[in-house]
Design a protein around this motif. Structure first.
Motif, PDB file in Angstrom:
ATOM      1  N   TYR A 198      57.954  25.150  54.834  1.00  0.00           N
ATOM      2  CA  TYR A 198      56.628  25.089  54.226  1.00  0.00           C
ATOM      3  C   TYR A 198      56.816  24.819  52.740  1.00  0.00           C
ATOM      4  CZ  TYR A 198      54.024  27.130  58.198  1.00  0.00           C
ATOM      5  OH  TYR A 198      53.428  27.362  59.417  1.00  0.00           O
ATOM      6  N   THR A 199      55.999  23.945  52.191  1.00  0.00           N
ATOM      7  CA  THR A 199      56.087  23.684  50.763  1.00  0.00           C
ATOM      8  C   THR A 199      54.699  23.545  50.158  1.00  0.00           C
ATOM      9  OG1 THR A 199      57.172  22.303  49.059  1.00  0.00           O
ATOM     10  CG2 THR A 199      56.236  21.152  50.970  1.00  0.00           C
ATOM     11  N   VAL A 200      54.631  23.826  48.868  1.00  0.00           N
ATOM     12  CA  VAL A 200      53.380  23.732  48.117  1.00  0.00           C
ATOM     13  C   VAL A 200      53.733  23.261  46.720  1.00  0.00           C
ATOM     14  CG1 VAL A 200      53.511  26.170  47.405  1.00  0.00           C
ATOM     15  CG2 VAL A 200      51.296  25.008  47.416  1.00  0.00           C
ATOM     16  N   ILE A 216      44.480  28.700  38.831  1.00  0.00           N
ATOM     17  CA  ILE A 216      43.863  29.812  39.544  1.00  0.00           C
ATOM     18  C   ILE A 216      43.262  30.857  38.608  1.00  0.00           C
ATOM     19  CG2 ILE A 216      46.020  31.148  39.706  1.00  0.00           C
ATOM     20  CD1 ILE A 216      43.156  30.850  42.353  1.00  0.00           C
ATOM     21  N   HIS A 217      43.743  30.948  37.375  1.00  0.00           N
ATOM     22  CA  HIS A 217      43.317  32.041  36.495  1.00  0.00           C
ATOM     23  C   HIS A 217      41.796  32.147  36.291  1.00  0.00           C
ATOM     24  CE1 HIS A 217      47.639  31.746  35.372  1.00  0.00           C
ATOM     25  NE2 HIS A 217      47.522  33.041  35.257  1.00  0.00           N
ATOM     26  N   PRO A 218      41.091  31.040  35.994  1.00  0.00           N
ATOM     27  CA  PRO A 218      39.655  31.180  35.711  1.00  0.00           C
ATOM     28  C   PRO A 218      38.837  31.741  36.861  1.00  0.00           C
ATOM     29  CG  PRO A 218      40.478  29.065  34.931  1.00  0.00           C
ATOM     30  CD  PRO A 218      41.554  29.668  35.769  1.00  0.00           C
ATOM     31  N   LEU A 219      39.357  31.642  38.083  1.00  0.00           N
ATOM     32  CA  LEU A 219      38.607  32.165  39.223  1.00  0.00           C
ATOM     33  C   LEU A 219      38.565  33.689  39.231  1.00  0.00           C
ATOM     34  CD1 LEU A 219      39.380  29.180  40.101  1.00  0.00           C
ATOM     35  CD2 LEU A 219      39.188  30.012  42.448  1.00  0.00           C
ATOM     36  N   PHE A 220      39.395  34.313  38.393  1.00  0.00           N
ATOM     37  CA  PHE A 220      39.460  35.779  38.360  1.00  0.00           C
ATOM     38  C   PHE A 220      38.986  36.367  37.033  1.00  0.00           C
ATOM     39  CE2 PHE A 220      42.459  34.780  41.758  1.00  0.00           C
ATOM     40  CZ  PHE A 220      42.153  35.748  42.702  1.00  0.00           C
ATOM     41  N   TYR A 221      38.546  35.553  36.097  1.00  0.00           N
ATOM     42  CA  TYR A 221      38.123  36.102  34.805  1.00  0.00           C
ATOM     43  C   TYR A 221      36.887  36.983  34.952  1.00  0.00           C
ATOM     44  CZ  TYR A 221      41.272  32.875  32.371  1.00  0.00           C
ATOM     45  OH  TYR A 221      42.377  32.209  31.919  1.00  0.00           O
ATOM     46  N   GLU A 222      36.882  38.043  34.155  1.00  0.00           N
ATOM     47  CA  GLU A 222      35.687  38.863  34.052  1.00  0.00           C
ATOM     48  C   GLU A 222      34.753  38.236  33.017  1.00  0.00           C
ATOM     49  OE1 GLU A 222      37.042  42.780  33.118  1.00  0.00           O
ATOM     50  OE2 GLU A 222      38.180  43.007  34.980  1.00  0.00           O
ATOM     51  N   VAL A 223      33.539  38.736  32.935  1.00  0.00           N
ATOM     52  CA  VAL A 223      32.548  38.166  32.014  1.00  0.00           C
ATOM     53  C   VAL A 223      33.085  38.188  30.584  1.00  0.00           C
ATOM     54  CG1 VAL A 223      30.228  38.435  31.052  1.00  0.00           C
ATOM     55  CG2 VAL A 223      30.630  38.856  33.500  1.00  0.00           C
ATOM     56  N   GLY A 224      33.038  37.047  29.924  1.00  0.00           N
ATOM     57  CA  GLY A 224      33.490  36.943  28.539  1.00  0.00           C
ATOM     58  C   GLY A 224      34.951  36.596  28.368  1.00  0.00           C
ATOM     59  N   GLU A 225      35.729  36.584  29.439  1.00  0.00           N
ATOM     60  CA  GLU A 225      37.156  36.280  29.342  1.00  0.00           C
ATOM     61  C   GLU A 225      37.405  34.776  29.446  1.00  0.00           C
ATOM     62  OE1 GLU A 225      39.507  40.209  31.058  1.00  0.00           O
ATOM     63  OE2 GLU A 225      39.223  38.469  32.373  1.00  0.00           O
ATOM     64  N   ASP A 226      38.417  34.308  28.720  1.00  0.00           N
ATOM     65  CA  ASP A 226      38.848  32.924  28.881  1.00  0.00           C
ATOM     66  C   ASP A 226      40.371  32.823  28.964  1.00  0.00           C
ATOM     67  OD1 ASP A 226      39.578  33.465  26.281  1.00  0.00           O
ATOM     68  OD2 ASP A 226      38.311  31.916  25.379  1.00  0.00           O
ATOM     69  N   GLN A 227      41.026  33.971  29.062  1.00  0.00           N
ATOM     70  CA  GLN A 227      42.466  34.010  29.294  1.00  0.00           C
ATOM     71  C   GLN A 227      42.819  35.400  29.816  1.00  0.00           C
ATOM     72  OE1 GLN A 227      44.045  33.134  25.375  1.00  0.00           O
ATOM     73  NE2 GLN A 227      44.307  35.299  24.928  1.00  0.00           N
ATOM     74  N   GLY A 242      50.508  32.256  44.635  1.00  0.00           N
ATOM     75  CA  GLY A 242      50.290  31.101  45.503  1.00  0.00           C
ATOM     76  C   GLY A 242      51.198  31.104  46.715  1.00  0.00           C
ATOM     77  N   LEU A 243      52.439  31.545  46.529  1.00  0.00           N
ATOM     78  CA  LEU A 243      53.357  31.617  47.670  1.00  0.00           C
ATOM     79  C   LEU A 243      52.891  32.651  48.688  1.00  0.00           C
ATOM     80  CD1 LEU A 243      56.895  31.266  46.030  1.00  0.00           C
ATOM     81  CD2 LEU A 243      55.358  29.488  46.903  1.00  0.00           C
ATOM     82  N   THR A 244      52.257  33.717  48.219  1.00  0.00           N
ATOM     83  CA  THR A 244      51.729  34.703  49.169  1.00  0.00           C
ATOM     84  C   THR A 244      50.614  34.088  50.015  1.00  0.00           C
ATOM     85  OG1 THR A 244      49.991  35.683  47.758  1.00  0.00           O
ATOM     86  CG2 THR A 244      52.233  36.540  47.498  1.00  0.00           C
ATOM     87  N   LYS A 245      49.890  33.118  49.464  1.00  0.00           N
ATOM     88  CA  LYS A 245      48.835  32.451  50.229  1.00  0.00           C
ATOM     89  C   LYS A 245      49.431  31.488  51.249  1.00  0.00           C
ATOM     90  CE  LYS A 245      46.112  34.927  48.004  1.00  0.00           C
ATOM     91  NZ  LYS A 245      45.579  36.120  48.696  1.00  0.00           N
ATOM     92  N   VAL A 246      50.570  30.910  50.934  1.00  0.00           N
ATOM     93  CA  VAL A 246      51.279  30.103  51.927  1.00  0.00           C
ATOM     94  C   VAL A 246      51.734  30.989  53.082  1.00  0.00           C
ATOM     95  CG1 VAL A 246      53.285  28.622  52.347  1.00  0.00           C
ATOM     96  CG2 VAL A 246      52.014  28.411  50.203  1.00  0.00           C
TER      97      VAL A 246
END
Length: 428
Positions: A198-200, A216-227, A242-246
């Motif tokens: 399997y590869t990704v 993937i980071h922005p999908l987890f930001y809380e309100v007001g976060e940009d990093q 990502g490997l855990t999702k594979v």
């Protein structure tokens, strides 16, 4: 400003100094390695010695893991984010009718953002639940093999300076990129030995440059976060996530849901492979190929790439907390022998290359050696002594190691060892 850089020629092992226009000073001369003291692997933070396996599993392991999470690679998000999974391709006649090819699109959505990760698999025909290698790639799944049916990545692709970038134009992969990484993925050998792959593409998960507005980071930001927060996940933790999702895909696939899983990575993805083995207990074997600084190599040796150099070049790989250890490795409460120990009792393999001084082969070996006491708590064999083995003389204990001839890369020799090591430990 010009600085004096000292390097070592492999032919003479004699220092040769030259004036180079580089902002870094590094050492590749073993005689110049200064004395260092490693943090004690089997001593609790309160000063008490680890007396038993229970002490390790219930206390010391957690203390060490917390430091790596908070101070080095960064904490992963607590929130579970499940993708929609679409099967986009399946062929029963791949690789001259020896393999089954499968492709999936994993679509993650949150915070008004969307990320698509492509997963590619080749599985040997007629083998039930084969052991599978999970190996992230550097240039897109289409680079693994010249099979015209592999989807070409739409993600940003890193381009090397002063090196050929075949098939990559303006950081985008083209048709000409097909099969350009096939030497690293000898599919005929892998399938012929009864393994699956399997590869990704790691850039699907997080593009490899210092910008946290993508991947993937922005999908987890809380309100007001940009990093990420100062102790939040950097790119290596993101790639490991990502490997855990594979692995989720592997477990969902009827052909591999009962397979044993071997994660292998090269260079920066070797660092990722080790870390993924720590954070995901479903991984049965972790393999680090030429992973160097903040992979398998001891940081306190300051040999080849150093913490300062890696933080300067790639600050996005780690948590912001890690920046304070540039030129201050001795202040770091952990070193990489402790990372390897966190894999115990599962097998881990460390591979070095004789000419890859930048990755510090001796430091990679010593990290495995100094992780050995934890494996011994489980009745397992680690590495036998502090001296490097001879070139091309592999060790296949529960901690495995080889120093092969040649330079930075993945070769057929490496793959021969990885498959033999996996069979030895997983066929039991």
């Amino acid at each position: 400003m010009y600085k004096l850089i000292c390097v070592v020629t492999l032919a003479t092992l004699a220092p040769i100094c030259s004036v180079l226009a580089q902002p870094e000073i590094f050492n590749v001369d073993e005689s110049l390695v200064e004395p260092y003291e490693l943090p004690e692997l089997l001593k609790l933070d309160n000063g008490q010695k680890v007396q038993s396996l229970a002490d390790w599993e219930n206390e010391r392991r957690n203390e060490i893991l917390d430091v790596f999470l908070e101070e080095v690679y960064g904490k992963l998000p607590d929130k579970a984010l499940k993708p929609s999974i679409e099967v986009v391709d399946r062929s029963e006649t791949a690789l001259n009718n020896t393999a089954i090819r499968q492709q999936w699109e994993l679509t993650f959505e949150n915070n008004g953002k969307k990320l698509v990760i492509d997963v590619l698999a080749y599985l040997p025909k007629g083998v039930i639940a084969p052991h599978v290698f999970v190996v992230p790639n550097f240039r897109g799944n289409q680079s693994v093999n010249n099979d015209p049916n592999i989807a070409i990545t739409n993600s940003w692709v890193r381009m090397k300076k002063n090196a050929p970038n075949v098939g990559v134009v303006d950081h985008r992969a083209t048709e000409a990129s097909r099969g350009t990484s096939s030497a690293m993925f000898p599919l005929d050998r892998i399938i012929g030995n009864g393994f699956g792959l399997y590869t990704v593409y790691y850039g699907d998960i997080d593009p490899d440059f210092n910008d946290f507005s993508n991947g993937i980071h922005p999908l987890f930001y809380e309100v007001g976060e940009d990093q990420p927060k100062s102790d939040g996940w950097g790119a290596i933790s993101a790639w490991a996530w990502g490997l855990t999702k594979v692995i989720d895909v592997i477990e969902d696939n009827p052909l591999t849901r009962d397979s044993r899983i071997i994660v292998m990575g090269h260079s920066r993805l070797g660092k990722t492979a080790l870390w993924s083995g720590v954070i995901d207990s479903r991984i049965d074997v972790a393999i680090s190929n030429n992973s160097g600084c903040m992979g398998a190599a001891l940081t306190r040796r300051r040999f080849g790439e150093t913490v300062k150099i890696i933080n300067t070049r790639f600050p996005h790989w780690f948590s912001d907390n890690f920046l304070k250890y540039s030129d201050h490795e001795d202040n770091l409460p952990v070193d990489q022998h402790m990372l390897i120990a966190l894999m115990a009792p599962r097998p881990v393999y460390i591979a070095s290359a004789q000419q890859d001084r930048w990755a510090d082969p001796k430091g990679e070996y010593l990290a495995g050696y100094y992780a050995t006491p934890v494996y011994e708590l489980y009745g397992k064999k680690g590495l036998p002594g502090p001296e490097l083995p001879e070139v091309n003389h592999p060790i296949h204990h529960t901690i495995g190691y080889h120093l092969r001839s040649g330079g930075h890369g993945v070769t057929d020799y490496d793959w021969e060892q990885y498959m033999a090591f996996a069979k030895m430990h997983l066929d039991k």
